[in-house]
Design a protein around this motif. Structure first.
Motif, short mmCIF file in Angstrom:
data_model
loop_
_atom_site.label_atom_id
_atom_site.label_comp_id
_atom_site.label_asym_id
_atom_site.label_seq_id
_atom_site.Cartn_x
_atom_site.Cartn_y
_atom_site.Cartn_z
N ILE A 275 0.85 -1.21 0.00
CA ILE A 275 0.00 0.00 0.00
C ILE A 275 0.88 1.26 0.00
CG2 ILE A 275 -1.73 1.30 1.32
CD1 ILE A 275 -2.58 -1.55 2.45
N ASN A 276 0.66 2.13 -0.96
CA ASN A 276 1.37 3.43 -0.95
C ASN A 276 0.41 4.59 -1.25
OD1 ASN A 276 0.96 3.23 -3.69
ND2 ASN A 276 3.12 3.16 -4.27
N LEU A 277 -0.91 4.31 -1.18
CA LEU A 277 -1.88 5.36 -1.53
C LEU A 277 -1.83 6.54 -0.57
CD1 LEU A 277 -4.57 5.19 0.52
CD2 LEU A 277 -4.98 3.14 -0.80
N SER A 287 -1.20 3.70 -10.93
CA SER A 287 -1.22 3.22 -9.55
C SER A 287 -0.52 1.87 -9.37
CB SER A 287 -2.69 3.17 -9.11
OG SER A 287 -2.99 2.15 -8.24
N ILE A 288 -0.88 0.88 -10.17
CA ILE A 288 -0.29 -0.46 -10.01
C ILE A 288 1.20 -0.46 -10.37
CG2 ILE A 288 -0.32 -2.83 -10.92
CD1 ILE A 288 -2.89 -2.92 -9.73
N PRO A 289 1.62 0.14 -11.51
CA PRO A 289 3.05 0.07 -11.81
C PRO A 289 3.93 0.87 -10.84
CG PRO A 289 1.92 1.36 -13.49
CD PRO A 289 0.86 0.69 -12.66
N ILE A 290 3.42 1.97 -10.29
CA ILE A 290 4.21 2.68 -9.27
C ILE A 290 4.34 1.77 -8.03
CG2 ILE A 290 4.29 4.62 -7.64
CD1 ILE A 290 2.82 6.34 -9.69
N ALA A 291 3.24 1.15 -7.63
CA ALA A 291 3.28 0.28 -6.44
C ALA A 291 4.18 -0.93 -6.69
CB ALA A 291 1.87 -0.16 -6.07
N LEU A 292 4.10 -1.50 -7.90
CA LEU A 292 4.95 -2.65 -8.22
C LEU A 292 6.42 -2.27 -8.14
CD1 LEU A 292 5.16 -5.59 -9.28
CD2 LEU A 292 5.01 -4.66 -11.61
N HIS A 293 6.74 -1.11 -8.68
CA HIS A 293 8.13 -0.64 -8.66
C HIS A 293 8.60 -0.44 -7.21
CE1 HIS A 293 11.79 1.44 -9.71
NE2 HIS A 293 11.43 2.44 -8.93
N GLU A 294 7.76 0.20 -6.40
CA GLU A 294 8.17 0.44 -5.01
C GLU A 294 8.27 -0.88 -4.24
OE1 GLU A 294 5.93 3.57 -3.10
OE2 GLU A 294 7.08 5.07 -4.21
N ALA A 295 7.36 -1.81 -4.52
CA ALA A 295 7.41 -3.12 -3.85
C ALA A 295 8.73 -3.82 -4.20
CB ALA A 295 6.22 -3.97 -4.25
N ARG A 296 9.13 -3.73 -5.46
CA ARG A 296 10.39 -4.36 -5.87
C ARG A 296 11.59 -3.68 -5.22
NH1 ARG A 296 14.46 -3.51 -8.96
NH2 ARG A 296 13.69 -1.63 -9.98
N THR A 297 11.64 -2.36 -5.28
CA THR A 297 12.81 -1.65 -4.76
C THR A 297 12.89 -1.73 -3.22
OG1 THR A 297 11.60 0.43 -4.89
CG2 THR A 297 13.09 -0.06 -6.70
N GLN A 298 11.74 -1.96 -2.57
CA GLN A 298 11.75 -2.11 -1.11
C GLN A 298 11.95 -3.57 -0.69
OE1 GLN A 298 8.21 -0.23 0.54
NE2 GLN A 298 8.57 1.61 -0.65
N GLY A 299 12.14 -4.46 -1.66
CA GLY A 299 12.38 -5.87 -1.34
C GLY A 299 11.13 -6.63 -0.94
N ARG A 300 9.94 -6.03 -1.19
CA ARG A 300 8.70 -6.73 -0.86
C ARG A 300 8.36 -7.80 -1.91
NH1 ARG A 300 4.66 -4.22 2.13
NH2 ARG A 300 3.43 -6.05 1.59
#
Ligand code: ACO
Length: 325
Positions: A275-277, A287-300
């Motif tokens: 969740i980054n909303l 919304s989804i690609p920003i969240a996917l990118h942040e999930a990847r870069t944060q190791g989630r």
């Protein structure tokens, strides 16, 4: 020898640097930080600078996704850009991004409009086109400048949305197991009036013709929960996996209460949802690609893990994709 499955090879994201807080909004319309947080979970959103366009945001996100995938613009032969806020009615914003990034002539470039489900529609189409063997590497981008289609005097909508872009590069998998496993797209018939932006051929009274978002929030809320729950179940059943096998769920970032309800109905712990909303608001196709990118870069999201993407948007469109990272 069978060709490798299609996988996501890289991600990128870009948001304007200007942050618009709930407190600032409360100075413009009759609202409050407390109301917005309790009803939506949103604390702030990004807003593009004058002159900063959807193509600008998209190009920056796409350049980062290319670098992350270790590919050059010349490697891309398919570019799909999902947006409801194109720079021009024609040509497609994808063509502008092609030029900015130096993607060669000959690449297929087009936009898709499926509102907040747009990135998943683009992903499905790119997956199909690459799987056919006729294209090699695709850029799928979700990018929006929603601040230019908001009625800044309508407190029921202007507090919800923000600007930004996210991107993914798709191509033949480089790791065993990595693949897009499944994707499903749907639309609820007869629901177009619930959420819309009038276009150039819309015939209404001039006062109603403004190109701004109009939404019946309560109805959208109920349909959104049911749609995302349904498509998540459909994918799990189709792939014969149970919800607890999913490592990370990346839902469309519209409203914390919608995500809470889906978690409850699917009986999945909320900490499985990315969740980054709170920081971006609803950026529609981005919304989804920003969240996917942040999930990847944060190791989630880690190699080998199962990731479920689910979204809904104007249409009402909805869809989901299951990815082995
Ligand atoms: N600040 C203060 N009060 C407000 C605000 C605000 N920003 N907005 C509405 N209110 C008021 C309403 O006027 C209403 O007042 P009333 O009772 O005097 O009439 C009261 O708050 C309650 O309004 P509701 O609409 O019942 O509030 P609700 O709890 O349903 O929350 C919301 C509204 C946040 C819009 C919710 O319905 C929602 O999230 N819906 C889904 C929206 C969504 O996800 N849209 C994106 C779709 S994706 C895409 O394709 C773009």
């Amino acid at each position: 020898m069978a060709s490798p499955p299609i996988a996501i090879l890289g991600t990128g994201a870009h948001a304007p640097s200007r942050i618009l807080t709930n407190e600032e909004l409360a100075q413009r319309v009759d609202t409050s930080h407390e109301w917005i947080v309790s009803r939506t979970g949103i604390r702030e959103r990004r807003v593009a600078e004058p002159g900063q366009t959807t193509a600008d945001l998209a190009s920056a996100a796409a350049a980062e996704a290319l670098a992350n995938a270790g590919l050059a613009p010349a490697d891309i032969d398919l570019l799909i850009l999902a947006t409801v806020t194109p720079d021009l009615d024609m040509p497609a914003t994808a063509c502008l991004v092609q030029q900015r990034l130096g993607i060669p002539s000959g690449a297929a470039c087009f936009d898709v409009n499926a509102a907040c489900t747009g990135f998943l529609y683009g992903l499905d189409v790119a997956w199909s086109m690459l799987s056919s063997g006729r294209y090699r590497h695709a850029l799928v981008i979700g990018a929006e400048r929603l601040s230019s289609v908001l009625d800044w005097e309508d407190r029921t909508t202007c507090v919800l949305f923000g600007d930004g872009a996210g991107a993914a590069v798709l191509g033949p998998a480089r790791r065993p197991g990595a693949a897009i496993l499944a994707s499903r797209l749907h639309t609820v018939a007869g629901t177009s009036d619930l959420l819309h932006i009038p276009g150039p051929s819309y015939s209404l009274e001039p006062a109603e013709h403004r190109r701004v978002i109009r939404m019946k929030g309560k109805e959208v809320f109920k349909l959104a929960v049911r749609a995302m729950e349904d498509v998540a179940r459909e994918l799990l059943e189709q792939q014969r996996i149970s919800g607890d096998q999913i490592d990370c769920i990346i839902p469309h970032q519209a409203n914390q209460r919608i995500i809470d309800a889906i978690a409850q109905y699917l009986q999945l712990p909320l900490d499985r949802f990315f969740i980054n909303l709170d920081r971006y608001g609803n950026t529609s196709a981005a919304s989804i690609p920003i969240a996917l990118h942040e999930a990847r870069t944060q190791g989630r999201v880690q190699p080998g893990q199962l990731v479920l993407l689910v979204a809904f948007g104007a249409g009402l469109t909805y869809g989901g994709a299951l990815v082995r990272w």
